[in-house]
Motif scaffolding. Sequence first.
Motif, mmCIF file in Angstrom:
data_model
loop_
_atom_site.group_PDB
_atom_site.id
_atom_site.type_symbol
_atom_site.label_atom_id
_atom_site.label_comp_id
_atom_site.label_asym_id
_atom_site.label_seq_id
_atom_site.Cartn_x
_atom_site.Cartn_y
_atom_site.Cartn_z
ATOM 1 N N LEU A 256 -50.307 -74.934 11.051
ATOM 2 C CA LEU A 256 -48.928 -74.943 10.578
ATOM 3 C C LEU A 256 -47.951 -75.227 11.719
ATOM 4 O O LEU A 256 -46.952 -75.911 11.534
ATOM 5 C CB LEU A 256 -48.593 -73.602 9.918
ATOM 6 N N GLY A 257 -48.250 -74.670 12.897
ATOM 7 C CA GLY A 257 -47.386 -74.914 14.039
ATOM 8 C C GLY A 257 -47.374 -76.368 14.467
ATOM 9 O O GLY A 257 -46.389 -76.844 15.054
ATOM 10 N N ARG A 258 -48.462 -77.072 14.161
ATOM 11 C CA ARG A 258 -48.548 -78.486 14.520
ATOM 12 C C ARG A 258 -47.888 -79.396 13.476
ATOM 13 O O ARG A 258 -47.156 -80.320 13.818
ATOM 14 C CB ARG A 258 -50.016 -78.905 14.690
ATOM 15 N N VAL A 259 -48.182 -79.138 12.184
ATOM 16 C CA VAL A 259 -47.733 -80.058 11.131
ATOM 17 C C VAL A 259 -46.341 -79.705 10.593
ATOM 18 O O VAL A 259 -45.661 -80.563 10.011
ATOM 19 C CB VAL A 259 -48.750 -80.114 9.964
ATOM 20 N N ALA A 260 -45.925 -78.443 10.763
ATOM 21 C CA ALA A 260 -44.602 -78.024 10.274
ATOM 22 C C ALA A 260 -43.936 -77.144 11.326
ATOM 23 O O ALA A 260 -43.685 -75.963 11.095
ATOM 24 C CB ALA A 260 -44.745 -77.286 8.946
ATOM 25 N N PRO A 261 -43.646 -77.703 12.494
ATOM 26 C CA PRO A 261 -43.216 -76.884 13.625
ATOM 27 C C PRO A 261 -41.908 -76.131 13.411
ATOM 28 O O PRO A 261 -41.654 -75.132 14.101
ATOM 29 C CB PRO A 261 -43.083 -77.902 14.770
ATOM 30 N N THR A 262 -41.061 -76.573 12.463
ATOM 31 C CA THR A 262 -39.818 -75.840 12.190
ATOM 32 C C THR A 262 -39.788 -75.245 10.788
ATOM 33 O O THR A 262 -38.834 -74.563 10.429
ATOM 34 C CB THR A 262 -38.592 -76.766 12.350
ATOM 35 N N ARG A 263 -40.845 -75.489 9.994
ATOM 36 C CA ARG A 263 -40.864 -75.025 8.600
ATOM 37 C C ARG A 263 -42.060 -74.152 8.271
ATOM 38 O O ARG A 263 -42.289 -73.836 7.105
ATOM 39 C CB ARG A 263 -40.867 -76.253 7.658
ATOM 40 N N TYR A 264 -42.831 -73.766 9.279
ATOM 41 C CA TYR A 264 -44.062 -73.028 8.991
ATOM 42 C C TYR A 264 -43.800 -71.710 8.278
ATOM 43 O O TYR A 264 -44.580 -71.278 7.437
ATOM 44 C CB TYR A 264 -44.875 -72.781 10.270
ATOM 45 N N TYR A 265 -42.664 -71.059 8.582
ATOM 46 C CA TYR A 265 -42.390 -69.771 7.939
ATOM 47 C C TYR A 265 -42.113 -69.961 6.449
ATOM 48 O O TYR A 265 -42.533 -69.131 5.628
ATOM 49 C CB TYR A 265 -41.212 -69.070 8.620
ATOM 50 N N ASP A 266 -41.454 -71.057 6.080
ATOM 51 C CA ASP A 266 -41.251 -71.358 4.668
ATOM 52 C C ASP A 266 -42.587 -71.523 3.957
ATOM 53 O O ASP A 266 -42.776 -71.052 2.827
ATOM 54 C CB ASP A 266 -40.418 -72.632 4.505
ATOM 55 N N VAL A 267 -43.516 -72.197 4.616
ATOM 56 C CA VAL A 267 -44.834 -72.409 4.022
ATOM 57 C C VAL A 267 -45.560 -71.077 3.869
ATOM 58 O O VAL A 267 -46.170 -70.787 2.831
ATOM 59 C CB VAL A 267 -45.669 -73.383 4.880
ATOM 60 N N LEU A 268 -45.480 -70.237 4.893
ATOM 61 C CA LEU A 268 -46.143 -68.935 4.832
ATOM 62 C C LEU A 268 -45.574 -68.072 3.716
ATOM 63 O O LEU A 268 -46.318 -67.384 2.998
ATOM 64 C CB LEU A 268 -46.000 -68.213 6.178
ATOM 65 N N LYS A 269 -44.251 -68.089 3.539
ATOM 66 C CA LYS A 269 -43.639 -67.307 2.473
ATOM 67 C C LYS A 269 -44.044 -67.833 1.102
ATOM 68 O O LYS A 269 -44.247 -67.058 0.159
ATOM 69 C CB LYS A 269 -42.117 -67.312 2.626
ATOM 70 N N TRP A 270 -44.172 -69.151 0.980
ATOM 71 C CA TRP A 270 -44.617 -69.726 -0.291
ATOM 72 C C TRP A 270 -46.048 -69.298 -0.600
ATOM 73 O O TRP A 270 -46.361 -68.936 -1.739
ATOM 74 C CB TRP A 270 -44.534 -71.248 -0.235
ATOM 75 N N ILE A 271 -46.922 -69.319 0.424
ATOM 76 C CA ILE A 271 -48.306 -68.895 0.225
ATOM 77 C C ILE A 271 -48.351 -67.430 -0.198
ATOM 78 O O ILE A 271 -49.082 -67.043 -1.119
ATOM 79 C CB ILE A 271 -49.133 -69.120 1.508
ATOM 80 N N GLU A 272 -47.548 -66.599 0.461
ATOM 81 C CA GLU A 272 -47.503 -65.172 0.130
ATOM 82 C C GLU A 272 -47.031 -64.958 -1.304
ATOM 83 O O GLU A 272 -47.605 -64.162 -2.054
ATOM 84 C CB GLU A 272 -46.581 -64.440 1.094
ATOM 85 N N SER A 273 -45.986 -65.686 -1.701
ATOM 86 C CA SER A 273 -45.468 -65.566 -3.058
ATOM 87 C C SER A 273 -46.498 -66.027 -4.081
ATOM 88 O O SER A 273 -46.682 -65.393 -5.136
ATOM 89 C CB SER A 273 -44.185 -66.396 -3.195
ATOM 90 N N TYR A 274 -47.199 -67.107 -3.771
ATOM 91 C CA TYR A 274 -48.235 -67.623 -4.670
ATOM 92 C C TYR A 274 -49.362 -66.611 -4.845
ATOM 93 O O TYR A 274 -49.840 -66.377 -5.966
ATOM 94 C CB TYR A 274 -48.767 -68.937 -4.117
ATOM 95 N N GLN A 275 -49.776 -65.998 -3.755
ATOM 96 C CA GLN A 275 -50.855 -65.004 -3.827
ATOM 97 C C GLN A 275 -50.434 -63.788 -4.642
ATOM 98 O O GLN A 275 -51.230 -63.231 -5.410
ATOM 99 C CB GLN A 275 -51.275 -64.589 -2.429
ATOM 100 N N ARG A 276 -49.180 -63.369 -4.504
ATOM 101 C CA ARG A 276 -48.689 -62.224 -5.273
ATOM 102 C C ARG A 276 -48.670 -62.544 -6.772
ATOM 103 O O ARG A 276 -49.018 -61.704 -7.598
ATOM 104 C CB ARG A 276 -47.286 -61.829 -4.799
ATOM 105 N N ARG A 277 -48.247 -63.766 -7.108
ATOM 106 C CA ARG A 277 -48.228 -64.152 -8.516
ATOM 107 C C ARG A 277 -49.627 -64.178 -9.097
ATOM 108 O O ARG A 277 -49.861 -63.738 -10.240
ATOM 109 C CB ARG A 277 -47.570 -65.530 -8.677
ATOM 110 N N ARG A 278 -50.583 -64.668 -8.321
ATOM 111 C CA ARG A 278 -51.968 -64.710 -8.798
ATOM 112 C C ARG A 278 -52.524 -63.320 -9.004
ATOM 113 O O ARG A 278 -53.226 -63.052 -9.976
ATOM 114 C CB ARG A 278 -52.841 -65.474 -7.808
ATOM 115 N N SER A 279 -52.235 -62.409 -8.042
ATOM 116 C CA SER A 279 -52.794 -61.056 -8.144
ATOM 117 C C SER A 279 -52.183 -60.249 -9.279
ATOM 118 O O SER A 279 -52.811 -59.326 -9.807
ATOM 119 C CB SER A 279 -52.565 -60.313 -6.811
ATOM 120 N N SER A 280 -50.962 -60.605 -9.696
ATOM 121 C CA SER A 280 -50.302 -59.862 -10.772
ATOM 122 C C SER A 280 -50.556 -60.463 -12.143
ATOM 123 O O SER A 280 -50.202 -59.877 -13.171
ATOM 124 C CB SER A 280 -48.788 -59.816 -10.526
#
Length: 281
Positions: A256-280
């Motif tokens: 993520l640091g290589r391919v999205a050096p200024t947006r990696y946190y947005d990607v991480l938050k999206w992954i976290e949100s996606y995982q929460r939706r799946r688990s619920s």
Amino acid sequence: MGKRRTTISGRTAVITGAASGIGRALAQRLAAHDCPVAIADVDEHGLKETEASLRGPTLLRVLDVRDAAAQHDFADQVRQWAPQPLGAVFNNAGVTVGSRVLNAAPEDDQWVWDINFGGVVNGTRAFLPILLEQNDGVIVNTSSVFGLVGMPGQSAYCSSKFAVRGFTDALRQELRGTGVRAVTVHPGGVDTNIVRNARYREDPTGRGRTQQQVADDFAAITMTKPDKAAEIIHRGVEAGKSRILVGPDARIFDLLGRVAPTRYYDVLKWIESYQRRRSSS
């Protein structure tokens, strides 16, 4: 510059931060591979517990890595004691603090910088002359995935680990043409006591969690146990790697640091949100 394989098994190893976590696991693994180990930590009780778990020659030193003179004295002690040539020095001691830049306590930030980065510098400068005299051996400095990307609430820790990364990268180039190597280790989430031992004033996320709750949440998302981390580090050093990523999450952060050096946190938050939706669901 290609990889140069290095055998450290059977040779003396120095490990700071050895009272628990990755440091203890490294000491146990290397001792099991016939390494005399010199272990150091400020936590005398934990250090003695590590010593009791080891087989073979062991040197114990209660040490504050912030003390440059004490580090040089430790290096002299290891030089006199070592029953085998020095194979590797693992500058591994580390601490953390969670706080936002706006309300950080300067003394807490300085504590983190002095241990995480200053300790690495002190250890490198103390033991590097021995390795250069031998023209052989490895300096192994522990950074973090937070030395690859910056994360909110971790400004002091991230800056210290980015500094370790830059320092070790520069050292690696200075060592070109010698028999000594410099290696950077980037652990992801490893199940250690670093959060439980942190300085804690308030939940940097604003959720009002206690330190124990933060530590429990951290333990729940860790992907690597200390013994597995020690195995990855040991194998990586002997394989001649200059940079060692520890755990599957470390590879994700690196990518993520290589391919999205200024947006990696947005990607991480999206992954976290996606995982929460799946688990619920």
